[in-house]
Write a protein that holds these residues in place. Structure first.
Motif, PDB file in Angstrom:
ATOM      1  N   PRO A  13       7.473  14.504   7.165  1.00  0.00           N
ATOM      2  CA  PRO A  13       6.913  14.436   5.805  1.00  0.00           C
ATOM      3  C   PRO A  13       5.541  13.764   5.777  1.00  0.00           C
ATOM      4  O   PRO A  13       5.185  12.992   6.673  1.00  0.00           O
ATOM      5  CB  PRO A  13       7.934  13.594   5.042  1.00  0.00           C
ATOM      6  CG  PRO A  13       9.187  13.722   5.816  1.00  0.00           C
ATOM      7  CD  PRO A  13       8.770  13.877   7.242  1.00  0.00           C
ATOM      8  N   GLY A  14       4.804  14.024   4.723  1.00  0.00           N
ATOM      9  CA  GLY A  14       3.446  13.511   4.584  1.00  0.00           C
ATOM     10  C   GLY A  14       3.353  12.002   4.534  1.00  0.00           C
ATOM     11  O   GLY A  14       2.299  11.434   4.812  1.00  0.00           O
ATOM     12  N   ASP A  15       4.456  11.323   4.204  1.00  0.00           N
ATOM     13  CA  ASP A  15       4.394   9.863   4.126  1.00  0.00           C
ATOM     14  C   ASP A  15       4.531   9.179   5.486  1.00  0.00           C
ATOM     15  O   ASP A  15       4.495   7.960   5.559  1.00  0.00           O
ATOM     16  CB  ASP A  15       5.433   9.316   3.148  1.00  0.00           C
ATOM     17  CG  ASP A  15       6.856   9.517   3.625  1.00  0.00           C
ATOM     18  OD1 ASP A  15       7.078  10.296   4.570  1.00  0.00           O
ATOM     19  OD2 ASP A  15       7.756   8.891   3.032  1.00  0.00           O
ATOM     20  N   SER A  16       4.668   9.938   6.559  1.00  0.00           N
ATOM     21  CA  SER A  16       4.765   9.326   7.896  1.00  0.00           C
ATOM     22  C   SER A  16       3.354   9.173   8.478  1.00  0.00           C
ATOM     23  O   SER A  16       2.961   9.865   9.394  1.00  0.00           O
ATOM     24  CB  SER A  16       5.659  10.155   8.818  1.00  0.00           C
ATOM     25  OG  SER A  16       5.111  11.425   9.032  1.00  0.00           O
ATOM     26  N   ARG A  17       2.614   8.243   7.891  1.00  0.00           N
ATOM     27  CA  ARG A  17       1.213   8.033   8.287  1.00  0.00           C
ATOM     28  C   ARG A  17       1.051   6.949   9.335  1.00  0.00           C
ATOM     29  O   ARG A  17      -0.058   6.683   9.784  1.00  0.00           O
ATOM     30  CB  ARG A  17       0.389   7.680   7.052  1.00  0.00           C
ATOM     31  CG  ARG A  17       0.295   8.825   6.082  1.00  0.00           C
ATOM     32  CD  ARG A  17      -0.647   8.522   4.941  1.00  0.00           C
ATOM     33  NE  ARG A  17      -0.485   9.518   3.914  1.00  0.00           N
ATOM     34  CZ  ARG A  17       0.142   9.316   2.765  1.00  0.00           C
ATOM     35  NH1 ARG A  17       0.641   8.134   2.496  1.00  0.00           N
ATOM     36  NH2 ARG A  17       0.252  10.283   1.894  1.00  0.00           N
ATOM     37  N   SER A  18       2.134   6.300   9.718  1.00  0.00           N
ATOM     38  CA  SER A  18       2.071   5.289  10.759  1.00  0.00           C
ATOM     39  C   SER A  18       3.195   5.566  11.753  1.00  0.00           C
ATOM     40  O   SER A  18       4.156   6.286  11.446  1.00  0.00           O
ATOM     41  CB  SER A  18       2.237   3.881  10.165  1.00  0.00           C
ATOM     42  OG  SER A  18       3.572   3.683   9.728  1.00  0.00           O
ATOM     43  N   LEU A  19       3.073   4.982  12.936  1.00  0.00           N
ATOM     44  CA  LEU A  19       4.115   5.182  13.942  1.00  0.00           C
ATOM     45  C   LEU A  19       5.432   4.551  13.490  1.00  0.00           C
ATOM     46  O   LEU A  19       6.510   5.044  13.820  1.00  0.00           O
ATOM     47  CB  LEU A  19       3.665   4.614  15.287  1.00  0.00           C
ATOM     48  CG  LEU A  19       2.492   5.354  15.925  1.00  0.00           C
ATOM     49  CD1 LEU A  19       2.087   4.703  17.237  1.00  0.00           C
ATOM     50  CD2 LEU A  19       2.820   6.819  16.145  1.00  0.00           C
ATOM     51  N   SER A  24      11.005   5.923  11.601  1.00  0.00           N
ATOM     52  CA  SER A  24      12.066   5.920  10.595  1.00  0.00           C
ATOM     53  C   SER A  24      12.645   7.320  10.374  1.00  0.00           C
ATOM     54  O   SER A  24      13.760   7.445   9.864  1.00  0.00           O
ATOM     55  CB  SER A  24      11.559   5.340   9.270  1.00  0.00           C
ATOM     56  OG  SER A  24      10.706   6.249   8.609  1.00  0.00           O
ATOM     57  N   TYR A  25      11.936   8.363  10.749  1.00  0.00           N
ATOM     58  CA  TYR A  25      12.451   9.728  10.685  1.00  0.00           C
ATOM     59  C   TYR A  25      13.071  10.158  12.016  1.00  0.00           C
ATOM     60  O   TYR A  25      14.097  10.835  12.036  1.00  0.00           O
ATOM     61  CB  TYR A  25      11.347  10.721  10.307  1.00  0.00           C
ATOM     62  CG  TYR A  25      10.902  10.600   8.883  1.00  0.00           C
ATOM     63  CD1 TYR A  25      11.711  11.044   7.844  1.00  0.00           C
ATOM     64  CD2 TYR A  25       9.684  10.033   8.565  1.00  0.00           C
ATOM     65  CE1 TYR A  25      11.314  10.922   6.529  1.00  0.00           C
ATOM     66  CE2 TYR A  25       9.268   9.912   7.244  1.00  0.00           C
ATOM     67  CZ  TYR A  25      10.093  10.357   6.237  1.00  0.00           C
ATOM     68  OH  TYR A  25       9.691  10.232   4.923  1.00  0.00           O
ATOM     69  N   VAL A  26      12.443   9.768  13.122  1.00  0.00           N
ATOM     70  CA  VAL A  26      12.872  10.253  14.437  1.00  0.00           C
ATOM     71  C   VAL A  26      14.154   9.558  14.911  1.00  0.00           C
ATOM     72  O   VAL A  26      15.056  10.220  15.440  1.00  0.00           O
ATOM     73  CB  VAL A  26      11.732  10.080  15.465  1.00  0.00           C
ATOM     74  CG1 VAL A  26      12.201  10.395  16.876  1.00  0.00           C
ATOM     75  CG2 VAL A  26      10.555  10.973  15.089  1.00  0.00           C
ATOM     76  N   ARG A  27      14.274   8.267  14.714  1.00  0.00           N
ATOM     77  CA  ARG A  27      15.451   7.535  15.211  1.00  0.00           C
ATOM     78  C   ARG A  27      16.773   8.065  14.645  1.00  0.00           C
ATOM     79  O   ARG A  27      17.724   8.243  15.413  1.00  0.00           O
ATOM     80  CB  ARG A  27      15.313   6.051  14.926  1.00  0.00           C
ATOM     81  CG  ARG A  27      14.432   5.363  15.916  1.00  0.00           C
ATOM     82  CD  ARG A  27      14.443   3.878  15.693  1.00  0.00           C
ATOM     83  NE  ARG A  27      13.600   3.220  16.675  1.00  0.00           N
ATOM     84  CZ  ARG A  27      13.312   1.949  16.644  1.00  0.00           C
ATOM     85  NH1 ARG A  27      13.801   1.183  15.682  1.00  0.00           N
ATOM     86  NH2 ARG A  27      12.544   1.418  17.566  1.00  0.00           N
TER      87      ARG A  27
END
Length: 97
Positions: A13-19, A24-27
């Motif tokens: 999503p567009g809100d994943s602007r930092s690692l 928080s999405y990948v884990r």
């Protein structure tokens, strides 16, 4: 013995602007896939915040079982509403390879 691998290319999503946001999405995706007794890791696009590549591998006694497990993993990833599954590259390796 058969090994099937899959590489999932994900658009986050567009809100994943930092690692940190990316993690928080990948884990949760990685944790969900581990329930299917596969080896799984983030393997590509490590420095890109809006993309992720997750590799999955399974070892089985017959190719049908390996395919079934990877099919299940693919369906689970594709069914997540917060991400978009851009592509899947799969490969089956057998004793003859």
């Amino acid at each position: 013995m058969y090994t099937e691998t899959a590489l999932f290319d994900l658009l986050l999503p567009g809100d994943s602007r930092s690692l940190k946001q990316k993690r928080s999405y990948v884990r949760p995706i990685i944790a969900m896939l581990r329930r299917f007794e596969v080896s799984v890791a983030e393997v590509g696009s490590l420095d890109l915040t809006g993309r992720a590549q997750i590799g999955v591998a399974v070892v089985a006694a017959d190719p049908a079982h390996a395919r079934t497990v990877i099919d299940t993993c693919e369906n689970q990833v594709a069914g997540r509403p917060e991400i978009e599954l851009l592509s899947v590259r799969r490969r089956l390796h057998g004793d003859e390879d």
